[in-house]
Design a protein around this motif. Structure first.
Motif, PDB file in Angstrom:
ATOM      1  N   GLY A 238       0.791  -1.238   0.000  1.00 42.31           N
ATOM      2  CA  GLY A 238       0.000   0.000   0.000  1.00 42.31           C
ATOM      3  C   GLY A 238       0.813   1.272   0.000  1.00 42.31           C
ATOM      4  O   GLY A 238       0.254   2.357   0.162  1.00 42.31           O
ATOM      5  N   ARG A 239       2.127   1.154  -0.209  1.00 36.71           N
ATOM      6  CA  ARG A 239       2.986   2.338  -0.139  1.00 36.71           C
ATOM      7  C   ARG A 239       2.592   3.401  -1.162  1.00 36.71           C
ATOM      8  O   ARG A 239       2.516   4.588  -0.840  1.00 36.71           O
ATOM      9  CB  ARG A 239       4.442   1.923  -0.338  1.00 36.71           C
ATOM     10  CG  ARG A 239       5.435   3.025  -0.105  1.00 36.71           C
ATOM     11  CD  ARG A 239       6.853   2.489   0.019  1.00 36.71           C
ATOM     12  NE  ARG A 239       6.970   1.099  -0.403  1.00 36.71           N
ATOM     13  CZ  ARG A 239       8.095   0.386  -0.313  1.00 36.71           C
ATOM     14  NH1 ARG A 239       9.165   0.952   0.191  1.00 36.71           N
ATOM     15  NH2 ARG A 239       8.142  -0.860  -0.726  1.00 36.71           N
ATOM     16  N   SER A 240       2.329   2.995  -2.390  1.00 35.59           N
ATOM     17  CA  SER A 240       1.954   3.975  -3.418  1.00 35.59           C
ATOM     18  C   SER A 240       0.636   4.649  -3.077  1.00 35.59           C
ATOM     19  O   SER A 240       0.451   5.847  -3.326  1.00 35.59           O
ATOM     20  CB  SER A 240       1.857   3.289  -4.783  1.00 35.59           C
ATOM     21  OG  SER A 240       0.857   2.286  -4.774  1.00 35.59           O
ATOM     22  N   GLY A 241      -0.311   3.901  -2.502  1.00 36.04           N
ATOM     23  CA  GLY A 241      -1.585   4.487  -2.109  1.00 36.04           C
ATOM     24  C   GLY A 241      -1.428   5.485  -0.978  1.00 36.04           C
ATOM     25  O   GLY A 241      -2.102   6.525  -0.953  1.00 36.04           O
ATOM     26  N   VAL A 242      -0.538   5.184  -0.033  1.00 37.21           N
ATOM     27  CA  VAL A 242      -0.293   6.120   1.067  1.00 37.21           C
ATOM     28  C   VAL A 242       0.315   7.413   0.532  1.00 37.21           C
ATOM     29  O   VAL A 242      -0.062   8.515   0.955  1.00 37.21           O
ATOM     30  CB  VAL A 242       0.640   5.476   2.116  1.00 37.21           C
ATOM     31  CG1 VAL A 242       1.074   6.509   3.155  1.00 37.21           C
ATOM     32  CG2 VAL A 242      -0.052   4.305   2.795  1.00 37.21           C
ATOM     33  N   ILE A 243       1.245   7.291  -0.420  1.00 45.56           N
ATOM     34  CA  ILE A 243       1.844   8.487  -1.025  1.00 45.56           C
ATOM     35  C   ILE A 243       0.787   9.304  -1.755  1.00 45.56           C
ATOM     36  O   ILE A 243       0.713  10.530  -1.616  1.00 45.56           O
ATOM     37  CB  ILE A 243       2.981   8.093  -1.986  1.00 45.56           C
ATOM     38  CG1 ILE A 243       4.137   7.453  -1.210  1.00 45.56           C
ATOM     39  CG2 ILE A 243       3.477   9.304  -2.760  1.00 45.56           C
ATOM     40  CD1 ILE A 243       5.238   6.917  -2.096  1.00 45.56           C
ATOM     41  N   ALA A 244      -0.047   8.625  -2.523  1.00 44.03           N
ATOM     42  CA  ALA A 244      -1.098   9.328  -3.262  1.00 44.03           C
ATOM     43  C   ALA A 244      -2.071  10.025  -2.315  1.00 44.03           C
ATOM     44  O   ALA A 244      -2.439  11.192  -2.522  1.00 44.03           O
ATOM     45  CB  ALA A 244      -1.841   8.348  -4.158  1.00 44.03           C
ATOM     46  N   GLY A 245      -2.510   9.341  -1.266  1.00 43.56           N
ATOM     47  CA  GLY A 245      -3.410   9.948  -0.294  1.00 43.56           C
ATOM     48  C   GLY A 245      -2.772  11.117   0.433  1.00 43.56           C
ATOM     49  O   GLY A 245      -3.429  12.135   0.693  1.00 43.56           O
ATOM     50  N   SER A 246      -1.486  10.986   0.735  1.00 44.90           N
ATOM     51  CA  SER A 246      -0.781  12.077   1.426  1.00 44.90           C
ATOM     52  C   SER A 246      -0.703  13.310   0.546  1.00 44.90           C
ATOM     53  O   SER A 246      -0.879  14.440   1.019  1.00 44.90           O
ATOM     54  CB  SER A 246       0.627  11.617   1.816  1.00 44.90           C
ATOM     55  OG  SER A 246       0.579  10.492   2.678  1.00 44.90           O
ATOM     56  N   MET A 247      -0.437  13.111  -0.746  1.00 35.58           N
ATOM     57  CA  MET A 247      -0.342  14.252  -1.640  1.00 35.58           C
ATOM     58  C   MET A 247      -1.706  14.897  -1.900  1.00 35.58           C
ATOM     59  O   MET A 247      -1.816  16.110  -2.092  1.00 35.58           O
ATOM     60  CB  MET A 247       0.299  13.838  -2.955  1.00 35.58           C
ATOM     61  CG  MET A 247       1.755  13.440  -2.827  1.00 35.58           C
ATOM     62  SD  MET A 247       2.807  14.726  -2.086  1.00 35.58           S
ATOM     63  CE  MET A 247       3.012  14.103  -0.396  1.00 35.58           C
ATOM     64  N   LEU A 248      -2.764  14.081  -1.907  1.00 34.55           N
ATOM     65  CA  LEU A 248      -4.104  14.656  -2.000  1.00 34.55           C
ATOM     66  C   LEU A 248      -4.390  15.526  -0.777  1.00 34.55           C
ATOM     67  O   LEU A 248      -4.949  16.619  -0.884  1.00 34.55           O
ATOM     68  CB  LEU A 248      -5.141  13.541  -2.115  1.00 34.55           C
ATOM     69  CG  LEU A 248      -5.255  12.830  -3.462  1.00 34.55           C
ATOM     70  CD1 LEU A 248      -6.224  11.664  -3.357  1.00 34.55           C
ATOM     71  CD2 LEU A 248      -5.728  13.804  -4.535  1.00 34.55           C
ATOM     72  N   GLY A 249      -4.010  15.017   0.391  1.00 33.34           N
ATOM     73  CA  GLY A 249      -4.180  15.804   1.604  1.00 33.34           C
ATOM     74  C   GLY A 249      -3.337  17.063   1.599  1.00 33.34           C
ATOM     75  O   GLY A 249      -3.791  18.134   2.027  1.00 33.34           O
ATOM     76  N   LEU A 250      -2.109  16.952   1.083  1.00 33.06           N
ATOM     77  CA  LEU A 250      -1.246  18.131   1.008  1.00 33.06           C
ATOM     78  C   LEU A 250      -1.839  19.179   0.076  1.00 33.06           C
ATOM     79  O   LEU A 250      -1.780  20.381   0.355  1.00 33.06           O
ATOM     80  CB  LEU A 250       0.145  17.718   0.526  1.00 33.06           C
ATOM     81  CG  LEU A 250       1.171  18.841   0.376  1.00 33.06           C
ATOM     82  CD1 LEU A 250       1.386  19.572   1.690  1.00 33.06           C
ATOM     83  CD2 LEU A 250       2.496  18.291  -0.145  1.00 33.06           C
ATOM     84  N   GLY A 251      -2.423  18.733  -1.043  1.00 29.62           N
ATOM     85  CA  GLY A 251      -3.078  19.675  -1.942  1.00 29.62           C
ATOM     86  C   GLY A 251      -4.221  20.404  -1.265  1.00 29.62           C
ATOM     87  O   GLY A 251      -4.418  21.607  -1.472  1.00 29.62           O
ATOM     88  N   ARG A 252      -4.970  19.678  -0.435  1.00 24.35           N
ATOM     89  CA  ARG A 252      -6.060  20.320   0.314  1.00 24.35           C
ATOM     90  C   ARG A 252      -5.503  21.326   1.320  1.00 24.35           C
ATOM     91  O   ARG A 252      -6.044  22.438   1.471  1.00 24.35           O
ATOM     92  CB  ARG A 252      -6.869  19.236   1.037  1.00 24.35           C
ATOM     93  CG  ARG A 252      -7.845  19.762   2.097  1.00 24.35           C
ATOM     94  CD  ARG A 252      -9.064  20.384   1.481  1.00 24.35           C
ATOM     95  NE  ARG A 252      -9.892  21.061   2.459  1.00 24.35           N
ATOM     96  CZ  ARG A 252     -10.806  20.465   3.234  1.00 24.35           C
ATOM     97  NH1 ARG A 252     -10.998  19.153   3.135  1.00 24.35           N
ATOM     98  NH2 ARG A 252     -11.537  21.165   4.077  1.00 24.35           N
ATOM     99  N   ALA A 253      -4.413  20.969   1.982  1.00 26.88           N
ATOM    100  CA  ALA A 253      -3.833  21.864   2.981  1.00 26.88           C
ATOM    101  C   ALA A 253      -3.255  23.122   2.335  1.00 26.88           C
ATOM    102  O   ALA A 253      -3.393  24.225   2.867  1.00 26.88           O
ATOM    103  CB  ALA A 253      -2.750  21.133   3.778  1.00 26.88           C
ATOM    104  N   LEU A 254      -2.602  22.961   1.172  1.00 29.59           N
ATOM    105  CA  LEU A 254      -2.009  24.118   0.504  1.00 29.59           C
ATOM    106  C   LEU A 254      -3.067  25.137   0.089  1.00 29.59           C
ATOM    107  O   LEU A 254      -2.821  26.347   0.125  1.00 29.59           O
ATOM    108  CB  LEU A 254      -1.232  23.661  -0.736  1.00 29.59           C
ATOM    109  CG  LEU A 254       0.075  22.912  -0.504  1.00 29.59           C
ATOM    110  CD1 LEU A 254       0.611  22.361  -1.819  1.00 29.59           C
ATOM    111  CD2 LEU A 254       1.118  23.822   0.144  1.00 29.59           C
ATOM    112  N   GLY A 255      -4.240  24.667  -0.305  1.00 29.16           N
ATOM    113  CA  GLY A 255      -5.268  25.575  -0.802  1.00 29.16           C
ATOM    114  C   GLY A 255      -6.324  25.960   0.205  1.00 29.16           C
ATOM    115  O   GLY A 255      -7.251  26.718  -0.137  1.00 29.16           O
TER     116      GLY A 255
END
Length: 330
Positions: A238-255
């Protein structure tokens, strides 16, 4: 002879009919491919048009700017004939608050996902998953009010502890905002962490669910403990999924706009990049001046800041896709 001619005519008839049948059978596929391509092109075109619009509106203001756009801490647009604006402090506050949110939310989100998929009984996992998902439905302004009125005061002792014991590190030195005031980047980071937690948890949970049962049973057959099974099979898969979810969350935090605007109430001291300081992110700075967008050049200054945020989010998501793809291929 008649039999040969009849057989030849039958073969020729079959061959002439074959392309027609193939053409008919391929028609739905061609239509579906065209529609799918058009849908994908629509997204690309929309992103390109947004970037073009921001760039066209920002260029005149950047040309009239009397300060360095990338390194200046100033952001003054009150005088259209003397624009002085830079994104240095906006960039730092945005990155610091979002990075802190990611540092807090990723371990917690992955831990919740592992608990729901590997440890919790199904009678508990299902309602608990729904509860975590419902957290994403809470409006941003509610998170902002909660952070401003409740969380900020509760975090003061912890902020004082960090300030007293880790002040040698620039991130934890005393900022322009006193730690007893509450409206700090640290508080905003914690609020953002709670806001992005459902995204990271949901994506990680779904990926962990997809771990092949054969891999888990093979690890158990070798005598692995529960934690060893998780470490050797579930987490790598699940490493790739965790990275993808983290970046989705980071995008939400940035905006994120409203919650950060409510929590970060005071201006940042120029050049003082402490988690116990205040300031503006890109989004909160634009929102705070939205009522003043009456002149083209001052408005273009904020659009220029928005373009940088747009580019930053785009780059972060692109890097995430590359990292996740590399993990999968490896």
């Amino acid at each position: 002879m008649p039999s040969e001619s009849s057989s030849d005519s039958a073969v020729s008839a079959a061959e002439s009919a074959k392309p027609i049948s193939q053409k008919v059978s391929k028609r739905p596929e061609v239509i579906f491919r065209s529609l799918a391509t058009a849908a994908g092109a629509t997204i690309v075109a929309a992103i390109a048009l947004i970037a073009l619009f921001l760039l066209i509106k920002a260029v005149p203001s950047i040309g009239a700017n009397h300060a360095n756009f990338f390194t200046s801490p100033e952001f003054s647009t009150s005088d259209a004939n003397n624009l002085r604006f830079g994104i240095r402090d906006l960039f730092m506050v945005t990155v610091m608050s979002s990075a802190l949110a990611l540092v807090i939310a990723v371990p917690v989100g992955v831990g919740i996902a592992l608990f729901l998929t590997q440890y919790a009984p199904k009678t508990l996992a299902r309602p608990f998953s729904m509860l975590v998902d419902l957290l994403a439905a809470v409006p941003s302004i509610v998170f902002g009010l909660w952070g401003f009125l409740v969380l900020a005061e509760k975090l003061v002792p912890f902020e004082q502890f960090l300030n007293n014991h880790l002040s040698w590190l620039f991130l934890f030195k005393s900022g322009n905002v006193s730690v007893d005031g509450g409206g700090t980047i640290f508080t905003a980071g914690v609020v953002l962490a709670v806001m992005i937690l459902p995204i990271i948890t949901s994506v990680s949970r779904e990926v962990f669910h997809l771990t092949p049962r054969a891999h888990i049973e093979a690890a158990q057959a070798l005598g692995a403990t529960k934690w060893e099974v998780v470490r050797m099979t579930v987490l790598p898969y699940g490493r790739s999924g965790v990275i993808a979810g983290s970046m989705l969350g980071l995008g939400r935090a940035l905006g994120e706009t409203i919650a950060v605007l409510i929590v970060l109430r005071t201006a940042q001291k120029p050049g003082n990049w402490s988690l116990f300081d205040g300031g503006y992110t890109f989004a909160s700075k634009i929102a705070s001046a939205a009522s003043e967008f009456s002149q083209a050049l001052p408005t273009g200054a904020y659009i220029a800041a928005g373009f940088v945020l747009f580019a930053l989010t785009f780059v972060v998501n692109a890097l995430a896709r590359i990292a996740a793809g590399g993990k999968v291929n490896g």
